[in-house]
Scaffold this active site. Structure first.
Site, short mmCIF file in Angstrom:
data_model
loop_
_atom_site.label_atom_id
_atom_site.label_comp_id
_atom_site.label_asym_id
_atom_site.label_seq_id
_atom_site.Cartn_x
_atom_site.Cartn_y
_atom_site.Cartn_z
CE LYS A 221 -4.38 -1.54 0.06
NZ LYS A 221 -5.18 -1.74 0.47
NE ARG A 255 -7.69 -8.25 -0.71
CZ ARG A 255 -6.69 -6.91 -2.11
NH1 ARG A 255 -5.82 -6.30 -1.99
NH2 ARG A 255 -7.84 -7.44 -3.27
#
Length: 300
Positions: A221, A255
Site C-alpha cells: 500500500k 490479504r
C-alpha cells in the site's frame, strides 16, 4: 474466534490466514498484466494455493481511482469463471461492491464478499444473509473509485474508523447477516493519507475490541511507499513489517500479493517465538554430510 463463510467454518487465532490476491483485471495498482485468458488466471490462482494461500480474493475491477468502473456484466464475466474454476481447491472471496456481482460470484462458488465500499449498498448484506456468505465490512469515507487525501478530514481518525465499522455492522446485522459471518477491515489508504493510515494501524487494537476478525489489507500500500520511498512492486519487505505489527495488534486474515514470502516470514517467526518447535533432525539431510552421515544420526 469463529468465521462462518458459506459451508465453511473457520477457527481463527492460531496463526494468521493468508488471503492471496488474484486480480482478474488488467490494471491493478501493484502490477499491470494486460488482458489474460482465463487459463492464465487459473494458473496464477493455483500457484497462490501451492505457495500457501488459505483463501483467494478474486477481483474484477481495479480500486485505482484513475481507472473507470467496469460494468456489472463485464465484472461478472471476469470473476465468475475464475471463481468456478478454483472453488473446489480453495476458499474464495470476491472483491466487489456490486450486489449483482456478489450474487453471481457466490452462485459460482465464492464464500466471502469483500466489500470495499463500506456497505454503501445494503443489498450486499442481503446477499450474504440469504446465502450465508461471509462479509468483509471496510472503513472508507468515499464512494468506490473516489479519492480523499486530506489531513483535515478527521478530527480523530481512529474514533471515526471504530464508529463507522460499529454502525455498518449494525446495518449488516439488521439485514440478517449473522455475527459470525462478519469480518472488519480498517481500510488502509482508503480515504486516508499515509499518516492517517499509520494512525489507524497503530491503534488496530481499538478495531479488534469490536470482537470480530480483522482483515489487514496492507500489502504494497501507499503508506508503505511513503515510509520507504519505494514503488508498489518493491514494497514486499515493508509489507512484512506492517503485517507483523498488525498480527500483534489482533489481525487474523492477511490479504497479500507475495504469499510465499509472507508464509515463510510467519513460519520463522512462529518458531523463534516458541509457537512451534523445530525437531532435532529437521533440516539435516544426507546431502549436508559429504563425508557420510555421523553414526549417531538417523536421517531416514
Amino acid at each position: 474466534m469463529i468465521l462462518r463463510a458459506g459451508t465453511h467454518r473457520l477457527e481463527l487465532g492460531a496463526r494468521p490466514l493468508l488471503m492471496g490476491i488474484l486480480n482478474a483485471t488488467p490494471d491493478s495498482f501493484s502490477e499491470e498484466r494486460g488482458e489474460e485468458p482465463l487459463s492464465a488466471r487459473v494458473r496464477r490462482g493455483r500457484a497462490l494455493i501451492a505457495a500457501g494461500a488459505d483463501l483467494l480474493d478474486v477481483g474484477g475491477e481495479s480500486a485505482r481511482g484513475d481507472r473507470p468502473a467496469v460494468s456489472v456484466q463485464e465484472e461478472i464475466e471476469r470473476v465468475c469463471g475464475l471463481v468456478a474454476a478454483l472453488a473446489d481447491e480453495a476458499l474464495i472471496s470476491v472483491d466487489t461492491y456490486k450486489p449483482e456481482v456478489a450474487e453471481a460470484a457466490v452462485a459460482a462458488g465464492a464464500a466471502i464478499v469483500n466489500d470495499v465500499s463500506g456497505l454503501r449498498d445494503v443489498r450486499l448484506a442481503e446477499v450474504c444473509a440469504r446465502t450465508g456468505a461471509g462479509l468483509v465490512v471496510m472503513h472508507t469515507a468515499v464512494a468506490p473509485k473516489g479519492t480523499l487525501l486530506d489531513p483535515a478530514t478527521y478530527d480523530d481518525v481512529v474514533n471515526d474508523v471504530v464508529a463507522f465499522l460499529t454502525e455498518r455492522v449494525a446495518v449488516a446485522r439488521a439485514a440478517g447477516v449473522g455475527e459470525e459471518q462478519l469480518v472488519l477491515d480498517p481500510g488502509p489508504d482508503f480515504a486516508k493519507t499515509p499518516a492517517q493510515t499509520v494512525a489507524v494501524l497503530r491503534r488496530l487494537d481499538a478495531v479488534a475490541a469490536l470482537g470480530r476478525p480483522i482483515l489487514l489489507a496492507a500489502s504494497r500500500k501507499d503508506f508503505i511507499g511513503a515510509v520507504t520511498g519505494r514503488p508498489p512492486a518493491e514494497r514486499d519487505p515493508g509489507t512484512l513489517a506492517a503485517l507483523a505489527y498488525g498480527v500483534e495488534q489482533g489481525a487474523s486474515i492477511l490479504r497479500v500479493h507475495d504469499v510465499a514470502g509472507v508464509r515463510d516470514f510467519f513460519a520463522v517467526r512462529a518458531v523463534l517465538a516458541g509457537e512451534r518447535e523445530l525437531g532435532p533432525l529437521e533440516g539435516l539431510t544426507p546431502e549436508r554430510y559429504p563425508d557420510g552421515v555421523p553414526s549417531h544420526l538417523s536421517l531416514g
